[in-house]
Design a protein around this motif. Sequence first.
Motif, PDB file in Angstrom:
ATOM      1  N   VAL A 166       0.862  -1.182   0.000  1.00  0.00           N
ATOM      2  CA  VAL A 166       0.000   0.000   0.000  1.00  0.00           C
ATOM      3  C   VAL A 166       0.901   1.235   0.000  1.00  0.00           C
ATOM      4  O   VAL A 166       1.773   1.389   0.866  1.00  0.00           O
ATOM      5  N   GLY A 167       0.721   2.093  -0.989  1.00  0.00           N
ATOM      6  CA  GLY A 167       1.566   3.273  -1.122  1.00  0.00           C
ATOM      7  C   GLY A 167       0.994   4.476  -0.397  1.00  0.00           C
ATOM      8  O   GLY A 167      -0.140   4.888  -0.663  1.00  0.00           O
ATOM      9  N   VAL A 168       1.771   5.031   0.525  1.00  0.00           N
ATOM     10  CA  VAL A 168       1.360   6.207   1.296  1.00  0.00           C
ATOM     11  C   VAL A 168       2.250   7.385   0.903  1.00  0.00           C
ATOM     12  O   VAL A 168       3.459   7.376   1.175  1.00  0.00           O
ATOM     13  N   ALA A 169       1.673   8.349   0.242  1.00  0.00           N
ATOM     14  CA  ALA A 169       2.415   9.549  -0.147  1.00  0.00           C
ATOM     15  C   ALA A 169       2.343  10.568   0.985  1.00  0.00           C
ATOM     16  O   ALA A 169       1.256  10.942   1.424  1.00  0.00           O
ATOM     17  N   VAL A 170       3.504  11.002   1.461  1.00  0.00           N
ATOM     18  CA  VAL A 170       3.575  12.014   2.512  1.00  0.00           C
ATOM     19  C   VAL A 170       3.976  13.325   1.855  1.00  0.00           C
ATOM     20  O   VAL A 170       5.136  13.527   1.485  1.00  0.00           O
ATOM     21  N   LEU A 171       2.999  14.201   1.633  1.00  0.00           N
ATOM     22  CA  LEU A 171       3.248  15.505   1.019  1.00  0.00           C
ATOM     23  C   LEU A 171       3.657  16.459   2.121  1.00  0.00           C
ATOM     24  O   LEU A 171       2.823  16.973   2.875  1.00  0.00           O
ATOM     25  N   ASP A 172       4.951  16.710   2.238  1.00  0.00           N
ATOM     26  CA  ASP A 172       5.463  17.407   3.412  1.00  0.00           C
ATOM     27  C   ASP A 172       6.808  18.052   3.090  1.00  0.00           C
ATOM     28  O   ASP A 172       7.023  18.499   1.965  1.00  0.00           O
TER      29      ASP A 172
END
Length: 902
Positions: free
Chosen positions: A355-361
């Motif tokens: 499961v891909g979790v993109a952390v826009l930070d």
Amino acid sequence: MLNEFGPVQFLMAFHYQLRLVSVLSCLFILGGCGGGGSDAPETGCLGEISTFSKGASSAESVSVSGVIEIESQTRIDSDTADDLRISQFTSNNCDDEAQSLPVTGIAGGYLSSTEGSYPVRSDGSARFDFYADKQDYFNAELSSGDRVSLQVFNDAGVDAPRPRLQIFDGSNREVFDSGSSASSQPILHVIESEAGNHILRVSSESGGPFRYVLIVADRNAESMMNSAYQDPDFIPGEAVITVRGMDSKSSSAKAMASFLSAESARELRPGVWHLRRGKSRKMATTDRALAKAETLAWVRRVNSQPSVAAASPNYIYHSQTTDPGKNLLYERQWNSDLISLPIAWQAAPNAGANVGVAVLDTGLFSSTPNSLGNWHPDLQENVQVVSTNSSTPDFVGMENDLDNQPGRDSNPADPGDGQPRSSNFHGTHVAGIIAAADNTLGVVGVAHQSTLIPVRVLGEAGTGTLADLIAAIEWAGSQDEIDVINLSLGGVGPDRQLQDAIDAAHNAGKLLVAAAGNQGTDEPVYPAAFANVVGVGAVDGAGNRASYSNIGPSVNLVAPGGDASRDANLDTRADLIISTWGTDDNAVFEPGYAGLQGTSMAAPHVSGVYALMKAERPQLDSGQFFALLLDGQLTEVVGNTTEYGSGLINAVKAMGAALEGNIPSILGASPSVLTFDSNSSERQILLNRYPSQAEMTVTGINTGEQWLEVGAGLVVGEPVPETISVRVNAELIGENESATTNLEVRYEVESGEEKALSVPVNVRLVDQTDARDAGRHYVLLVSTDSDRATEYQVVASAIGGQYNFAFENVEPGTYFLVAGTDMDNNGFICENGEACAEYPVNGLPQAIEVGGSGLDSLRLSTSFRRPTISALGGPRVNFDGYRLFSNAELEEHPIRRMEINR
């Protein structure tokens, strides 16, 4: 001196004639309470000259008059500095003198622990004094779930105040005490005690003068805490626009820039462009305030073009964390137990794998940030950098980029900033909460085998721009590797262009999770408050709302965010969230761990739980997650919905819902609560179906009351529409009344099961008009040039719930008509926290043309509230209020004196 008045009151002005319009009845001090007001001038029974007007030598001078209405449910502290100045006030310094507040009601007030004078104006002409008043008392009939808020505003150059709010129930038992704090953050409390009369004590524990706005709100009332102009930062000379009727594929960046009179243009997503103006223009000035004002004017001009569907400044977003100080914790992950993670992991053997979790930070810690790899050792095995030919995972623009490749590039490493408590490792902390590996090194993430995809959108000091965020969300929404997008950031209004990008990602099946904000208010924070975003509030170690966490429309549920001021789980340490971190002292990058607090820390818990669920049920998507959330299958109830939304995320319940696979079809409403007043009788509701493809048929409609009417689009036997209109028939309610009901829409889903959507409805028409009072109002005619100099000034007091004003001998010309209180007697009206009226609409003043016959019957409205940023069409910059005449300006010219009989 404005404060030197005895039985005879003097009002003086440049070429002023004095005209007595009305004499008010006497106001007496009630003795015996002590506290505030004891240092004020001794009072007598004085009348008040309510208006005075500027004399004019021209024979063509005319009059200007009108009425200022007072917003319903408005009250004023009875002993402001302006009242103390003229010894005309009523004491409210103990509980038996408490002023009554309606629910939902708002009161403006003034307090100070000391007396003295404000700093002299730059021209040396002014002296305005403040007076000691240490406490004010109010009472209100409150019920469980109602909320009380206190917002404080003070001037620079005076001692910082330490306000305090205490609430006592009908048995005189203290049910809330904010303590003494020098923080400017609002104080907010949701009532948990039994219904009945409550006493509210507002006090100044130390420090100088301050204005305050005290609000009591019904449990179902919408956002109330907007007593200050929203002023989010943005980059001068830049804008984000959406064009209509143009084929973006055939429009080059150069052509678009030329078409919109910009130096450069960059497409962010189809039809949405980032514009930058040339340096040669006025906005290139070194004065940032002037440059921002010119930018707003340019954006409004662009927005008025027929081919432009929307335009906004290039707003700056911020990470949603707060610095708890240097109390770093490295091992205590109480947050895992609070949401039942250890048990949930047994039901989730994949632990988020694939499961891909993109952390826009802010990007991700690397010991070699100038090259890809060498990530934090607790994250290394889960990191995947996704890059395409058209876009890259580093979206930070050149304005606030600190890496060795300013602007967009393919390296999402965090460049740090060399500061001991760098905010630039914020993204690393967020990433660790989601995906720190179970490798015995340090902390363990919620979904410790999920794929961590860093996307850099925040640069120096944890800030980023609207243009970069839109582009990053557009990119993330199109990547097959990404399943959930974590947005631990926020800070601007409901920008439509950002919402469109979010909706597109949601429709592509991505779950978007965002921090609800750390301002401690009920004002919506975006992107968390958008309908297709899961907004997450923060709780401490005992599951109680963190002191800073926002409430209301930005909160769908809550998760552990920490609170450095508490040890709610009694482990002898502050409730901080421990996660991965780094240092970059002397340009040497070392991995580490840190304890932080904020809704930024709460949001990744929810992203991680979703990754656990999706790893066991790959077909799960964002619409199904919302359906489970609204159905109560993901959370445990820990308090009222205003503070906690659907409740505290529970990983065990969430895994049970995912494994069972019985995704409900459910209907949601946006907004989830409807509030009507005398200025709005009709609202639109967006009906959201979860999952979006679910088929639903209306089987019943119940408004609960005859005065509530639903538009023709909602029909029994027909499919549930996307939107409906709801209208209040005020004639069936009657004047001076409030009412509540619930709009119930019953519907049948594909399985044949019947369900119901209930939307609370609150109506606050008007209170008794003669009870409304926003305080003594200074009514001004102000020049229309950049100086906004006051040309004419009169004074009005509330009679019958309104103010009547009249200027005599006004020379023909162009003016702004404004009015407001000066509760703190600092010589300015319409500051944040003051009542303010501007003609024709507060926040959007328009010039009036005074001709040969004068003007009469002008109408405007005053309030302690401020318009939303969307209503204003952008932030209001460079506005510090309107200037009153100073003592020197009044005294240096001839005056007439008039005695008021006792």
